[in-house]
Scaffold this motif. Structure first.
Motif, PDB file in Angstrom:
ATOM      1  N   LYS A 254       0.838  -1.191   0.000  1.00 44.16           N
ATOM      2  CA  LYS A 254       0.000   0.000   0.000  1.00 44.16           C
ATOM      3  C   LYS A 254       0.878   1.248   0.000  1.00 44.16           C
ATOM      4  O   LYS A 254       1.879   1.321   0.694  1.00 44.16           O
ATOM      5  CB  LYS A 254      -0.886  -0.021   1.244  1.00 44.16           C
ATOM      6  CG  LYS A 254      -1.823   1.146   1.402  1.00 44.16           C
ATOM      7  CD  LYS A 254      -2.632   0.984   2.693  1.00 44.16           C
ATOM      8  CE  LYS A 254      -3.565   2.161   2.908  1.00 44.16           C
ATOM      9  NZ  LYS A 254      -4.320   2.010   4.185  1.00 44.16           N
ATOM     10  N   LYS A 255       0.503   2.244  -0.799  1.00 42.29           N
ATOM     11  CA  LYS A 255       1.221   3.518  -0.771  1.00 42.29           C
ATOM     12  C   LYS A 255       0.834   4.281   0.495  1.00 42.29           C
ATOM     13  O   LYS A 255      -0.350   4.423   0.806  1.00 42.29           O
ATOM     14  CB  LYS A 255       0.899   4.347  -2.011  1.00 42.29           C
ATOM     15  CG  LYS A 255       1.547   3.821  -3.283  1.00 42.29           C
ATOM     16  CD  LYS A 255       1.346   4.793  -4.439  1.00 42.29           C
ATOM     17  CE  LYS A 255       2.073   4.310  -5.685  1.00 42.29           C
ATOM     18  NZ  LYS A 255       1.931   5.262  -6.810  1.00 42.29           N
ATOM     19  N   ILE A 256       1.843   4.760   1.210  1.00 38.72           N
ATOM     20  CA  ILE A 256       1.624   5.419   2.490  1.00 38.72           C
ATOM     21  C   ILE A 256       2.219   6.818   2.424  1.00 38.72           C
ATOM     22  O   ILE A 256       3.432   6.982   2.261  1.00 38.72           O
ATOM     23  CB  ILE A 256       2.290   4.628   3.630  1.00 38.72           C
ATOM     24  CG1 ILE A 256       1.825   3.165   3.619  1.00 38.72           C
ATOM     25  CG2 ILE A 256       2.006   5.279   4.975  1.00 38.72           C
ATOM     26  CD1 ILE A 256       2.703   2.247   4.439  1.00 38.72           C
ATOM     27  N   LYS A 257       1.386   7.830   2.547  1.00 42.47           N
ATOM     28  CA  LYS A 257       1.885   9.205   2.556  1.00 42.47           C
ATOM     29  C   LYS A 257       2.110   9.655   3.996  1.00 42.47           C
ATOM     30  O   LYS A 257       1.218   9.565   4.833  1.00 42.47           O
ATOM     31  CB  LYS A 257       0.915  10.160   1.860  1.00 42.47           C
ATOM     32  CG  LYS A 257       1.485  11.582   1.764  1.00 42.47           C
ATOM     33  CD  LYS A 257       0.635  12.507   0.930  1.00 42.47           C
ATOM     34  CE  LYS A 257       1.295  13.883   0.835  1.00 42.47           C
ATOM     35  NZ  LYS A 257       0.498  14.846   0.037  1.00 42.47           N
ATOM     36  N   LEU A 258       3.326  10.130   4.262  1.00 46.79           N
ATOM     37  CA  LEU A 258       3.693  10.584   5.603  1.00 46.79           C
ATOM     38  C   LEU A 258       3.371  12.070   5.729  1.00 46.79           C
ATOM     39  O   LEU A 258       3.881  12.884   4.962  1.00 46.79           O
ATOM     40  CB  LEU A 258       5.180  10.342   5.847  1.00 46.79           C
ATOM     41  CG  LEU A 258       5.655   8.901   5.624  1.00 46.79           C
ATOM     42  CD1 LEU A 258       7.163   8.814   5.719  1.00 46.79           C
ATOM     43  CD2 LEU A 258       5.003   7.966   6.631  1.00 46.79           C
ATOM     44  N   ILE A 259       2.526  12.424   6.686  1.00 45.04           N
ATOM     45  CA  ILE A 259       2.117  13.828   6.813  1.00 45.04           C
ATOM     46  C   ILE A 259       2.617  14.499   8.080  1.00 45.04           C
ATOM     47  O   ILE A 259       2.620  15.724   8.181  1.00 45.04           O
ATOM     48  CB  ILE A 259       0.577  13.967   6.754  1.00 45.04           C
ATOM     49  CG1 ILE A 259      -0.075  13.220   7.918  1.00 45.04           C
ATOM     50  CG2 ILE A 259       0.045  13.478   5.416  1.00 45.04           C
ATOM     51  CD1 ILE A 259      -1.548  13.550   8.097  1.00 45.04           C
ATOM     52  N   ARG A 260       3.041  13.708   9.070  1.00 43.52           N
ATOM     53  CA  ARG A 260       3.522  14.302  10.323  1.00 43.52           C
ATOM     54  C   ARG A 260       4.694  13.485  10.848  1.00 43.52           C
ATOM     55  O   ARG A 260       4.658  12.262  10.834  1.00 43.52           O
ATOM     56  CB  ARG A 260       2.408  14.345  11.371  1.00 43.52           C
ATOM     57  CG  ARG A 260       2.830  15.007  12.684  1.00 43.52           C
ATOM     58  CD  ARG A 260       1.746  14.911  13.750  1.00 43.52           C
ATOM     59  NE  ARG A 260       2.249  15.356  15.050  1.00 43.52           N
ATOM     60  CZ  ARG A 260       1.820  14.923  16.217  1.00 43.52           C
ATOM     61  NH1 ARG A 260       0.840  14.026  16.270  1.00 43.52           N
ATOM     62  NH2 ARG A 260       2.326  15.369  17.341  1.00 43.52           N
ATOM     63  N   THR A 261       5.739  14.165  11.286  1.00 40.90           N
ATOM     64  CA  THR A 261       6.879  13.499  11.919  1.00 40.90           C
ATOM     65  C   THR A 261       7.274  14.285  13.159  1.00 40.90           C
ATOM     66  O   THR A 261       7.054  15.497  13.239  1.00 40.90           O
ATOM     67  CB  THR A 261       8.093  13.416  10.971  1.00 40.90           C
ATOM     68  OG1 THR A 261       8.571  14.750  10.696  1.00 40.90           O
ATOM     69  CG2 THR A 261       7.741  12.716   9.669  1.00 40.90           C
ATOM     70  N   SER A 262       7.846  13.593  14.119  1.00 40.28           N
ATOM     71  CA  SER A 262       8.309  14.250  15.336  1.00 40.28           C
ATOM     72  C   SER A 262       9.322  13.353  16.030  1.00 40.28           C
ATOM     73  O   SER A 262       9.521  12.194  15.622  1.00 40.28           O
ATOM     74  CB  SER A 262       7.133  14.562  16.274  1.00 40.28           C
ATOM     75  OG  SER A 262       7.553  15.381  17.359  1.00 40.28           O
ATOM     76  N   SER A 263       9.961  13.876  17.052  1.00 40.96           N
ATOM     77  CA  SER A 263      10.938  13.059  17.782  1.00 40.96           C
ATOM     78  C   SER A 263      11.080  13.554  19.210  1.00 40.96           C
ATOM     79  O   SER A 263      10.704  14.682  19.548  1.00 40.96           O
ATOM     80  CB  SER A 263      12.306  13.083  17.085  1.00 40.96           C
ATOM     81  OG  SER A 263      12.938  14.329  17.274  1.00 40.96           O
ATOM     82  N   GLN A 264      11.635  12.692  20.039  1.00 38.95           N
ATOM     83  CA  GLN A 264      11.997  13.010  21.414  1.00 38.95           C
ATOM     84  C   GLN A 264      13.237  12.191  21.756  1.00 38.95           C
ATOM     85  O   GLN A 264      13.676  11.342  20.968  1.00 38.95           O
ATOM     86  CB  GLN A 264      10.854  12.677  22.378  1.00 38.95           C
ATOM     87  CG  GLN A 264       9.765  13.736  22.483  1.00 38.95           C
ATOM     88  CD  GLN A 264      10.252  14.954  23.266  1.00 38.95           C
ATOM     89  OE1 GLN A 264      11.398  15.003  23.728  1.00 38.95           O
ATOM     90  NE2 GLN A 264       9.375  15.950  23.401  1.00 38.95           N
ATOM     91  N   PHE A 265      13.798  12.443  22.937  1.00 42.93           N
ATOM     92  CA  PHE A 265      14.892  11.602  23.400  1.00 42.93           C
ATOM     93  C   PHE A 265      14.908  11.603  24.924  1.00 42.93           C
ATOM     94  O   PHE A 265      14.368  12.497  25.576  1.00 42.93           O
ATOM     95  CB  PHE A 265      16.246  12.064  22.850  1.00 42.93           C
ATOM     96  CG  PHE A 265      16.731  13.383  23.399  1.00 42.93           C
ATOM     97  CD1 PHE A 265      17.566  13.434  24.500  1.00 42.93           C
ATOM     98  CD2 PHE A 265      16.360  14.577  22.796  1.00 42.93           C
ATOM     99  CE1 PHE A 265      18.017  14.649  24.998  1.00 42.93           C
ATOM    100  CE2 PHE A 265      16.804  15.804  23.276  1.00 42.93           C
ATOM    101  CZ  PHE A 265      17.637  15.838  24.382  1.00 42.93           C
ATOM    102  N   GLU A 266      15.508  10.565  25.471  1.00 44.23           N
ATOM    103  CA  GLU A 266      15.717  10.453  26.916  1.00 44.23           C
ATOM    104  C   GLU A 266      17.178  10.100  27.166  1.00 44.23           C
ATOM    105  O   GLU A 266      17.763   9.306  26.433  1.00 44.23           O
ATOM    106  CB  GLU A 266      14.810   9.371  27.511  1.00 44.23           C
ATOM    107  CG  GLU A 266      13.333   9.705  27.436  1.00 44.23           C
ATOM    108  CD  GLU A 266      12.451   8.634  28.044  1.00 44.23           C
ATOM    109  OE1 GLU A 266      11.545   8.985  28.810  1.00 44.23           O
ATOM    110  OE2 GLU A 266      12.669   7.438  27.740  1.00 44.23           O
ATOM    111  N   ARG A 267      17.743  10.679  28.207  1.00 42.55           N
ATOM    112  CA  ARG A 267      19.128  10.398  28.572  1.00 42.55           C
ATOM    113  C   ARG A 267      19.131   9.350  29.678  1.00 42.55           C
ATOM    114  O   ARG A 267      18.514   9.549  30.728  1.00 42.55           O
ATOM    115  CB  ARG A 267      19.823  11.674  29.047  1.00 42.55           C
ATOM    116  CG  ARG A 267      19.856  12.758  27.993  1.00 42.55           C
ATOM    117  CD  ARG A 267      20.311  14.092  28.543  1.00 42.55           C
ATOM    118  NE  ARG A 267      21.703  14.080  28.969  1.00 42.55           N
ATOM    119  CZ  ARG A 267      22.395  15.181  29.278  1.00 42.55           C
ATOM    120  NH1 ARG A 267      21.813  16.367  29.223  1.00 42.55           N
ATOM    121  NH2 ARG A 267      23.655  15.102  29.661  1.00 42.55           N
TER     122      ARG A 267
END
Length: 477
Positions: free
Chosen positions: A49-62
Motif C-alpha cells: 500500500k502507498k503510504i503518505k507521511l504527513i507528520r513526523t516528530s521526535s523526542q529523546f531520553e538520557r
C-alpha cells in the motif's frame, strides 16, 4: 517529570534551530522515495500500500550507566534513547526507538566533542531524516534506506565538519526512524508478525526458528574478576571481552595481556555442555585498536603461552578500518562489525579474509541489516547479533533477527545474541517496565539463554504493540 520534560523539549528545540541554521547554507538534490525495487514491491504476493507521511516528530531520553563503559580507549557515562514518530495520511501512526552510541559509531566525533555534544550532533541527524520524510510516499522501508542514508550522510559530514565521518554514525542516527517506518508499514498493510515483515528475497537468510538463544554478556575494561565469575555461575557460557585498551600500542598490549590473564585464570576451569571441548568460548572485541598484524600476533602468542588460545572463537575488528589490512593469514576467525557498514562494505570485508559478521539491526537499521545478512549468507559467512547496550525494546528487535539466523559454527540449534543492557543501565528495570510484554517468558535470560516459543514468533516478541510511555510523548494536545 514535568521539569525533565521541559528541559528535554528546550534542548530538542535548540537542536532543531541549530539544524535549521545549517540548512540555510546547505542544499542537496530533491529526495525521492518513489524509485521502488521490483523485488520488494510485493510482500506475501500482495501489492504494498502507498503510504503518505504527513507528520513526523521526535523526542529523546538520557539514560545514565551504572559505571563508565570502556571501549575503543574511551568511556561512556550515558546513552541517549531516541524516539521517532511517523503519522500517515490515513491517520495511522508508529513510534520507533533507537539508542545512540557516538563512541562506537565514530570515535573521532566522540573524542572531539563533549559526550553530550556528540550525542546532540547525532540527534540532529535523526531530526533531519524526519524532516526529509515529511510529505513523502512510502511503499516499502527497505527501498528508502539508500536515498535517505545518502542525503543524511552528506548533511552529517557538514554538521560534524568531518568529511571522513564513519557511515555507522549516520546509520545509528537512522535506527529509530527506520523502525518507525517498518512499524507503520506493518500497520498499514495488516502485518502482525515478524516473518511477514521480511521481504521474500531475504527469507532464506532468516529461515530458522531457534527455541534457545545463547545470551552473550559484555566484559568491558572495568568488570572485575569476581563479576566475571558471577556471570559464569549464572549460566552464561559465551563471553564477549573488550580488549584494545587506552595508551600507546605497547601500553595497550601490556594491558590486554594482563586482562586476558585475569579472565582466563577465572574461567579456564569452568565447563559447559555447549562446546565440543567443554570449555567456555572467548569472543574478543578490539574495536580497531591494533595498528599492525605484528602487535596483534603478539597478543595471540600470549594467549597460546597461557593456554587460552584454544578457547578463542573469534576476534572482532582488531584493526583500524581505514588501514584495509588483508587478514586471510590470521589463524583465528576474525569478525567484521562497524567496518561492515553496508552490504557492499560487508562483501569487501569478506574478500579481505573476515570469516564472520556481527549484525546490528539496533545500530545500522533493520533495512541495512537485512542486506548485510544476505550478503554474508550468500558467501557462507556466519552471522550473529551483537548489542549496542540498547534499551529493552530494541533487545526484542535484535532477538527477532537472532532467532532466525543459522546457528553459529560450533553451536548447533542455537541462536546467538549479545545483550548487556542489564549490566550497564542504572534504570534498566524501569525501562523494561515500559514494554507491555515485560513479563513474557522470552524477555529475561535464564541460565544463560533466552527461550522463545510460538507466541514469540507469532507476535514478534511484542514489538508491534503500542507502548504507552512513548505514545504519551506525542499525544496531540
Amino acid at each position: 517529570m514535568k521539569k525533565h520534560q521541559s528541559r528535554r523539549d528546550f534542548l530538542k528545540k535548540s537542536l532543531f534551530g541549530m539544524g535549521g541554521l545549517y540548512l540555510s547554507d546547505f542544499s542537496l538534490p530533491p529526495f525521492s522515495s518513489n524509485e521502488v525495487n521490483p523485488d520488494t514491491q510485493k510482500w506475501n504476493g500482495l501489492p504494498s500500500k502507498k503510504i503518505k507521511l504527513i507528520r513526523t516528530s521526535s523526542q529523546f531520553e538520557r539514560e545514565p550507566l551504572i559505571n563508565p563503559m570502556g571501549f575503543k580507549g574511551g568511556y561512556l557515562s550515558e546513552l541517549w534513547q531516541t524516539i521517532s514518530y511517523l503519522e500517515s495520511e490515513s491517520g495511522s501512526h508508529s513510534i520507533g526507538l533507537g539508542t545512540q552510541s557516538v563512541l562506537w559509531s565514530d570515535s573521532t566525533v566522540f573524542s572531539t566533542h563533549s559526550e553530550s555534544g556528540g550525542n546532540a550532533l547525532m540527534y540532529i541527524l535523526t531530526e533531519r531524516a524526519l524532516q526529509i520524510l515529511r510529505n513523502q510516499t512510502l511503499l516499502s522501508p527497505i527501498d528508502l534506506i539508500d536515498p535517505l542514508f545518502s542525503e543524511v550522510y552528506e548533511y552529517a559530514k557538514y554538521v560534524t565538519s568531518n568529511p571522513a565521518l564513519r557511515k555507522t554514525f549516520v546509520l545509528n542516527a537512522l535506527v529509530s526512524v527506520d523502525n518507525a517506518l517498518w512499524l507503520l508499514y506493518a500497520k498499514e498493510n495488516g502485518i502482525t508478525d515478524f516473518d511477514q515483515l521480511i521481504p521474500p528475497k531475504f527469507r532464506s537468510t532468516f529461515s530458522e526458528r531457534h527455541e534457545k538463544i545463547a545470551a552473550i554478556p559484555l566484559i568491558s575494561y572495568n568488570v572485575s574478576p569476581a563479576e566475571i565469575k558471577k556471570e559464569a555461575d549464572n549460566g552464561y557460557f559465551f563471553m564477549k571481552i573488550k580488549i584494545g585498551q587506552s595508551g600507546t600500542q605497547k601500553e595497550m598490549l601490556e594491558k590486554d595481556q594482563k586482562r586476558l590473564y585475569e579472565i582466563h585464570h577465572i574461567l579456564k576451569d569452568v565447563r559447559t555442555p555447549y562446546t565440543t571441548n567443554g570449555k567456555l568460548p572467548y569472543y574478543f572485541d578490539a574495536n580497531g585498536r591494533y595498528e599492525s598484524k605484528e602487535t596483534f600476533m603478539r597478543f595471540l602468542d600470549y594467549a597460546k603461552k597461557i593456554k587460552a588460545y584454544d578457547q578463542i572463537v573469534m576476534v572482532e575488528e582488531p584493526f583500524p578500518e581505514e588501514k584495509e589490512i588483508n587478514v586471510s593469514d590470521i589463524p583465528v576467525r576474525l569478525t567484521a562489525d562497524e567496518s561492515a557498514h553496508t552490504d557492499k562494505d560487508t562483501i569487501k570485508r569478506i574478500q579481505m579474509g573476515y570469516k564472520a559478521v556481527a549484525l546490528k539491526p539496533i545500530a545500522k537499521t533493520l533495512s541495512m541489516t537485512m542486506r548485510i545478512a544476505k550478503a554474508a549468507a550468500d558467501r557462507n559467512i556466519p552471522c550473529f547479533c551483537a548489542d549496542l547496550t540498547v534499551n529493552p525494546v530494541l533487545v526484542e528487535w535484535n532477538k527477532n533477527i537472532a532467532a532466525r539466523l543459522k546457528s553459529f559454527p560450533g553451536l548447533e540449534n542455537l541462536g546467538l545474541l549479545e545483550s548487556n543492557g542489564h549490566q550497564n543501565y542504572v534504570n534498566w528495570d524501569r525501562m523494561k517496565s515500559y514494554f507491555p510484554k515485560n513479563n513474557a517468558s522470552w524477555i529475561n535470560v535464564r541460565n544463560g539463554f533466552y527461550y522463545t516459543n510460538e507466541e514469540f514468533f507469532k507476535n514478534g516478541g511484542g514489538i508491534f504493540d503500542p507502548i504507552p510511555h512513548y505514545e504519551n510523548m506525542f499525544a496531540k494536545k
